[in-house]
Write a protein that holds these residues in place. Structure first.
Motif, short mmCIF file in Angstrom:
data_model
loop_
_atom_site.label_atom_id
_atom_site.label_comp_id
_atom_site.label_asym_id
_atom_site.label_seq_id
_atom_site.Cartn_x
_atom_site.Cartn_y
_atom_site.Cartn_z
N GLU A 1 0.83 -1.21 0.00
CA GLU A 1 0.00 0.00 0.00
C GLU A 1 0.86 1.26 0.00
N LYS A 2 1.88 1.27 0.82
CA LYS A 2 2.73 2.45 0.91
C LYS A 2 3.44 2.73 -0.41
N TYR A 3 3.83 1.67 -1.09
CA TYR A 3 4.49 1.87 -2.38
C TYR A 3 3.50 2.43 -3.39
N LEU A 4 2.30 1.89 -3.42
CA LEU A 4 1.29 2.40 -4.34
C LEU A 4 0.93 3.85 -4.01
N GLU A 5 0.89 4.17 -2.73
CA GLU A 5 0.61 5.55 -2.32
C GLU A 5 1.73 6.48 -2.80
N SER A 6 2.98 6.00 -2.74
CA SER A 6 4.11 6.82 -3.18
C SER A 6 4.05 7.12 -4.67
N LYS A 7 3.26 6.32 -5.40
CA LYS A 7 3.11 6.53 -6.84
C LYS A 7 1.88 7.38 -7.18
N GLY A 8 1.25 7.93 -6.14
CA GLY A 8 0.17 8.88 -6.37
C GLY A 8 -1.23 8.35 -6.17
N LEU A 9 -1.39 7.10 -5.75
CA LEU A 9 -2.73 6.57 -5.52
C LEU A 9 -3.26 7.03 -4.17
N ASN A 10 -4.56 7.20 -4.11
CA ASN A 10 -5.22 7.71 -2.91
C ASN A 10 -5.27 6.64 -1.83
N MET A 11 -4.66 6.91 -0.70
CA MET A 11 -4.58 5.93 0.38
C MET A 11 -5.96 5.55 0.92
N SER A 12 -6.93 6.47 0.83
CA SER A 12 -8.25 6.20 1.39
C SER A 12 -8.98 5.07 0.66
N ARG A 13 -8.51 4.71 -0.52
CA ARG A 13 -9.11 3.62 -1.28
C ARG A 13 -8.74 2.25 -0.72
N PHE A 14 -7.68 2.20 0.09
CA PHE A 14 -7.08 0.92 0.47
C PHE A 14 -7.37 0.56 1.93
N LYS A 15 -7.49 -0.75 2.14
CA LYS A 15 -7.46 -1.34 3.47
C LYS A 15 -6.43 -2.46 3.43
N MET A 16 -5.74 -2.65 4.54
CA MET A 16 -4.71 -3.69 4.60
C MET A 16 -5.08 -4.71 5.66
N VAL A 17 -4.94 -5.98 5.30
CA VAL A 17 -5.30 -7.07 6.21
C VAL A 17 -4.19 -8.11 6.20
N GLY A 18 -3.72 -8.47 7.38
CA GLY A 18 -2.74 -9.54 7.51
C GLY A 18 -3.45 -10.87 7.74
N MET A 19 -3.16 -11.85 6.90
CA MET A 19 -3.82 -13.16 7.00
C MET A 19 -2.90 -14.25 7.54
N GLY A 20 -1.62 -13.92 7.72
CA GLY A 20 -0.69 -14.91 8.26
C GLY A 20 -0.57 -16.14 7.39
N ILE A 21 -0.68 -17.31 8.04
CA ILE A 21 -0.50 -18.58 7.33
C ILE A 21 -1.80 -19.10 6.73
N ALA A 22 -2.89 -18.35 6.87
CA ALA A 22 -4.20 -18.81 6.41
C ALA A 22 -4.25 -18.95 4.90
N ASP A 23 -5.15 -19.79 4.42
CA ASP A 23 -5.48 -19.92 3.00
C ASP A 23 -4.27 -20.13 2.09
N PRO A 24 -3.43 -21.12 2.36
CA PRO A 24 -2.30 -21.37 1.45
C PRO A 24 -2.80 -21.76 0.07
N ILE A 25 -2.09 -21.32 -0.96
CA ILE A 25 -2.45 -21.67 -2.33
C ILE A 25 -1.55 -22.77 -2.88
N ALA A 26 -0.58 -23.19 -2.07
CA ALA A 26 0.34 -24.26 -2.46
C ALA A 26 0.78 -24.99 -1.20
N THR A 27 1.44 -26.13 -1.37
CA THR A 27 1.92 -26.87 -0.23
C THR A 27 3.01 -26.10 0.51
N ASN A 28 3.03 -26.24 1.82
CA ASN A 28 4.11 -25.66 2.61
C ASN A 28 5.23 -26.65 2.87
#
Length: 231
Positions: free
Chosen positions: A172-199
Motif C-alpha cells: 500500500e505504501k508503495y502504491l501511495e508513493s506513486k500517487g494513488l489515494n490511500m483512502s481507497r485501500f485497506k490492509m489485512v494480515g492473514m498470516g498462514i491462512a489460505d495457502p495456495i500451495a503446499t508448505n
C-alpha cells in the motif's frame, strides 16, 4: 465442491429458462436479461464463492467480493470490472486475475510480487510489477481495494500474522508513493491462512508468501451505475 457446482449450474440454467420463457422478458435486450438473471442468482453465487473462492477456499476475500448489487446496475459495474480485469492481465501476464461476482480477485505471487522468508521489503522486481498496476488503478479510481498479506508456515503463527500485515502495508505504501489515494485501500494480515500451495516444499512456500487484492466498486461507482441503469 463438484456437487455444489452442479446444483448451482442447474439452478442458474433453470432460472435462465424461466426468464427467457416469460413473454414480458422477450422484448428486453441480452444485457437486461442477463442482469435480471444475475440479480436472482447472485445471492447463491456470492454464498458459494464466499466459501470456495480459489484453491485455498479464501473466505476472507470471498466475503468482500460476495456482495452483489444485481440488476442492470450490477451489469454496468460488471462490465467495468471485466475491462479492468483484462487490463490488469495485460499489464502483469504472470498475475492471477479472477472475476468474482461484481469484483476482482488479484493474486500477486512469486512471479509478480515476491517476498523473501521473514521479509516484508519489496524487491526491485516487485516494485516494477506494482508500477504496471498503477496506471490501471488510476484509470478506475472509483474502486475500493483491500490488500491481503500472506506468509508461508515457517515460524510462529503470531509472528506470521504481524509479518503478513507488514507485507500488505509495504504494498500500500508503495502504491501511495506513486500517487494513488490511500483512502481507497485497506490492509489485512492473514498470516498462514489460505495457502495456495503446499508448505512442504521451498517452491510451495514461496508461492504462499504473497499478496492478494479484492477490488470492488465504491459508493460513487455504485451510484453512477444506478443512474446509468435508470434506477
Amino acid at each position: 465442491m463438484k456437487k455444489i457446482t452442479i446444483y448451482l449450474l442447474i439452478g442458474v440454467l433453470s432460472i435462465g429458462s424461466l426468464f427467457t420463457s416469460c413473454e414480458s422478458v422477450k422484448n428486453t435486450n441480452k444485457t437486461q436479461r442477463g442482469a435480471a438473471i444475475g440479480a436472482v442468482a447472485g445471492g447463491v453465487l456470492g454464498a458459494v464463492l464466499g466459501n470456495n473462492i480459489g484453491k485455498g477456499g479464501n473466505g476472507a476475500i470471498g466475503a468482500v467480493l460476495g456482495g452483489v448489487i444485481g440488476g442492470v446496475a450490477g451489469g454496468v459495474i460488471g462490465n467495468k470490472m471485466d475491462k479492468q480485469a483484462r487490463e490488469i492481465q495485460t499489464a502483469i501476464p504472470g498475475a492471477q486475475v479472477e472475476r468474482v461476482g461484481e469484483g476482482i480477485r488479484l493474486v500477486l505471487g512469486e512471479n509478480s510480487v515476491r517476498f523473501d522468508t521473514n521479509k516484508s521489503t519489496l524487491t526491485a522486481a516487485a516494485k516494477a510489477n506494482l508500477d504496471k498496476l498503477v496506471p490501471v488503478f488510476q484509470s478506475y479510481a472509483d474502486t475500493d481495494i483491500v490488500i491481503y498479506g500472506y506468509t508461508d508456515i515457517t515460524g510462529k503463527p503470531e509472528y506470521n500474522l504481524t509479518l503478513s500485515e507488514q507485507r500488505a502495508i509495504s504494498v500500500e505504501k508503495y502504491l501511495e508513493s506513486k500517487g494513488l489515494n490511500m483512502s481507497r485501500f485497506k490492509m489485512v494480515g492473514m498470516g498462514i491462512a489460505d495457502p495456495i500451495a503446499t508448505n512442504d516444499t521451498p517452491e510451495g512456500r514461496s508461492q504462499n508468501r504473497r499478496v492478494e487484492f479484492a477490488i470492488t466498486a465504491n459508493e460513487k461507482m455504485v451510484e453512477d451505475a444506478k443512474k446509468e441503469a435508470g434506477n
